[in-house]
Design a protein around this motif. Structure first.
Motif, PDB file in Angstrom:
ATOM      1  N   THR A   1      -8.724   3.373   1.534  1.00 33.14           N
ATOM      2  CA  THR A   1      -8.255   3.103   0.167  1.00 33.14           C
ATOM      3  C   THR A   1      -8.977   4.011  -0.838  1.00 33.14           C
ATOM      4  O   THR A   1      -8.379   4.450  -1.820  1.00 33.14           O
ATOM      5  CB  THR A   1      -8.408   1.610  -0.151  1.00 33.14           C
ATOM      6  OG1 THR A   1      -7.475   0.895   0.685  1.00 33.14           O
ATOM      7  CG2 THR A   1      -8.095   1.289  -1.607  1.00 33.14           C
TER       8      THR A   1
ATOM      9  N   SER B   1     -14.446  -1.453  -0.134  1.00 31.03           N
ATOM     10  CA  SER B   1     -13.174  -1.166   0.525  1.00 31.03           C
ATOM     11  C   SER B   1     -13.452  -0.182   1.649  1.00 31.03           C
ATOM     12  O   SER B   1     -14.604   0.185   1.891  1.00 31.03           O
ATOM     13  CB  SER B   1     -12.164  -0.594  -0.484  1.00 31.03           C
ATOM     14  OG  SER B   1     -10.873  -0.541   0.094  1.00 31.03           O
ATOM     15  N   SER B   2     -12.392   0.226   2.326  1.00 30.26           N
ATOM     16  CA  SER B   2     -12.560   1.214   3.394  1.00 30.26           C
ATOM     17  C   SER B   2     -12.507   2.624   2.812  1.00 30.26           C
ATOM     18  O   SER B   2     -12.091   2.823   1.662  1.00 30.26           O
ATOM     19  CB  SER B   2     -11.422   1.050   4.395  1.00 30.26           C
ATOM     20  OG  SER B   2     -10.195   1.233   3.731  1.00 30.26           O
TER      21      SER B   2
ATOM     22  N   ARG C   1     -14.388  -4.096  -8.666  1.00 26.83           N
ATOM     23  CA  ARG C   1     -12.994  -4.401  -8.296  1.00 26.83           C
ATOM     24  C   ARG C   1     -12.989  -5.305  -7.050  1.00 26.83           C
ATOM     25  O   ARG C   1     -13.526  -4.949  -6.011  1.00 26.83           O
ATOM     26  CB  ARG C   1     -12.260  -3.100  -7.995  1.00 26.83           C
ATOM     27  CG  ARG C   1     -10.827  -3.279  -7.527  1.00 26.83           C
ATOM     28  CD  ARG C   1     -10.689  -3.066  -6.042  1.00 26.83           C
ATOM     29  NE  ARG C   1      -9.354  -3.383  -5.566  1.00 26.83           N
ATOM     30  CZ  ARG C   1      -8.900  -3.070  -4.352  1.00 26.83           C
ATOM     31  NH1 ARG C   1      -9.663  -2.420  -3.505  1.00 26.83           N
ATOM     32  NH2 ARG C   1      -7.701  -3.438  -3.983  1.00 26.83           N
TER      33      ARG C   1
ATOM     34  N   TYR D   1       0.832  -1.209   0.000  1.00 29.85           N
ATOM     35  CA  TYR D   1       0.000   0.000   0.000  1.00 29.85           C
ATOM     36  C   TYR D   1       0.867   1.259   0.000  1.00 29.85           C
ATOM     37  O   TYR D   1       2.055   1.204   0.322  1.00 29.85           O
ATOM     38  CB  TYR D   1      -0.971  -0.075   1.188  1.00 29.85           C
ATOM     39  CG  TYR D   1      -1.978  -1.200   0.962  1.00 29.85           C
ATOM     40  CD1 TYR D   1      -3.078  -0.993   0.138  1.00 29.85           C
ATOM     41  CD2 TYR D   1      -1.767  -2.474   1.480  1.00 29.85           C
ATOM     42  CE1 TYR D   1      -3.974  -2.031  -0.126  1.00 29.85           C
ATOM     43  CE2 TYR D   1      -2.661  -3.515   1.214  1.00 29.85           C
ATOM     44  CZ  TYR D   1      -3.763  -3.287   0.413  1.00 29.85           C
ATOM     45  OH  TYR D   1      -4.628  -4.303   0.140  1.00 29.85           O
TER      46      TYR D   1
HETATM   47  N1  PCA Z   1      -8.148  -1.476   1.621  1.00 25.77           N
HETATM   48  C1  PCA Z   1      -7.485  -2.551   0.947  1.00 25.77           C
HETATM   49  C2  PCA Z   1      -8.005  -3.804   1.560  1.00 25.77           C
HETATM   50  C3  PCA Z   1      -9.091  -3.384   2.458  1.00 25.77           C
HETATM   51  C4  PCA Z   1      -9.068  -1.919   2.453  1.00 25.77           C
HETATM   52  O1  PCA Z   1      -9.773  -1.209   3.149  1.00 25.77           O
HETATM   53  C5  PCA Z   1      -7.763  -2.558  -0.520  1.00 25.77           C
HETATM   54  O2  PCA Z   1      -8.805  -2.050  -0.941  1.00 25.77           O
HETATM   55  O3  PCA Z   1      -6.951  -3.129  -1.250  1.00 25.77           O
END
Ligand code: PCA
Length: 330
Positions: A213, A209-210, A170, A37
């Motif tokens: 991201t 996702s969160s 995605r 990340y």
């Molecule tokens: N972000 C990462 C995994 C979970 C998250 O919140 C992503 O989207 O790759």
């Protein structure tokens, strides 16, 4: 007399330091730590703080260089790189290995643990089993830090499953791909490092996702809606190649374990602090944010039941024992 002994002491101290640093540099281990990340993300920042604290705690005997943003190995290759010793330590999304073993996906079972408190309990219940499982892969588990709750992103208002037919979604692990299928969407596996590009070229047009991201990838440039459904809080975990670990002396291993404990606490506290802020940033950049409507929630709950059953079947007795252990902590 006093002066002499003082100078004598300084000389002794200096030679001691010099000797110490020579010994340390003669024995210094240097490790590479690939992370998937972006450098600015709190997981990567935490990894860098961990590396710095390890340097200090081991008096320079263990020197870890963090490579963020998938720059040394992309997310999909990090576990293999560490297993085979191409890198000595790394960080990866734990549930990304769910196709190797359902146990790895315990933190991505929908609606099983939907708060930071429950995520901590689930981790406490599952950690010993995961540690053992990773050992079979020649890996030593150090620490794990959660992402904030997972919500749904779209480029239109979505009120129910009727609105998600055929949408390009995605995915980042087996659970997210399965969720897409159950909502009649088309899953496409995309690493976070490639997410902005996949969105801007239209390869994908939605995801779960969160806020973290979403913020890192500036998804407001293409997407318009974020439904804060808190489906689960997946974890990134940090792990070491077992042979590299076994080469360290006891004192170094203890120091690393101690720092890892702190890194897990600090990273988790950071995730908690930032969770709401990220969603505020999505809104500040023009996205509509809020809870899912009633029908969408019902549809997701039904999908959650299906996925929970599927996970239990796949994970067998060991999985059920972990779920029981988790329920006891609740
Ligand atoms: N972000 C990462 C995994 C979970 C998250 O919140 C992503 O989207 O790759």
């Amino acid at each position: 007399m006093t002066t002499v002994s003082f100078r004598h002491k300084i000389a002794l101290t200096l030679s001691g330091l010099l000797l110490g640093s020579l010994v340390a540099s003669a024995q210094a281990e240097t490790w590479d730590m690939p992370m998937a990340y972006p450098d600015s993300n709190y997981h990567t920042q935490n990894g860098k703080d961990f590396a710095e604290a390890v340097r200090i705690a081991t008096g320079g005997k263990l020197d870890i260089t963090v490579h963020g943003g998938g720059s040394l190995f992309g997310g999909a290759d990090i576990k293999r790189a560490v297993q085979t010793g191409q890198a000595q330590i790394g960080e990866r999304l734990l549930s990304a290995h769910q196709n190797e073993d359902p146990l790895y996906g315990i933190d991505s079972v929908p609606f099983l643990a939907t708060s930071f408190e429950d995520s901590d309990k689930l981790w406490q219940a599952a950690r010993p089993a995961l540690e053992k499982r990773l050992e079979k892969d020649n890996l030593v588990l150090l620490y794990a830090v959660p992402w904030p709750g997972q919500g749904l992103y779209f480029k239109k208002a979505v009120n129910s499953k009727a609105d998600t037919q055929g949408v390009k979604f995605r995915s980042y692990n087996a659970a997210t791909a399965r969720l897409a299928e159950l909502m009649d969407m088309q899953p496409v596996q995309v690493e976070a490092a490639e997410l902005s590009q996949a969105l801007s070229t239209g390869v994908v047009e939605s995801m779960i996702s969160s806020g973290s991201t979403g913020y890192d990838s500036k998804v407001w440039e293409q997407l318009t809606h974020f439904y804060d459904v808190n489906a689960w809080l997946p974890r990134n975990y940090v792990f070491v190649n077992k042979d590299a670990w076994d080469k360290l002396d006891d004192a170094t291993r203890n120091a690393v374990r101690g720092v890892a404990l702190l890194a897990e606490k600090a990273g988790t506290a950071h995730a908690r602090q930032l969770a709401d802020w990220y969603v505020t940033q999505l809104a500040a950049n023009g996205m509509q944010t809020g809870p899912a409507g009633e029908q969408l929630r019902k549809d997701l709950e039904a999908i959650g039941v299906t996925m929970t059953d599927e996970w239990k079947k796949a994970a067998g007795e060991e999985g059920s024992a972990l779920l029981d252990a988790y329920q006891k902590l609740k």
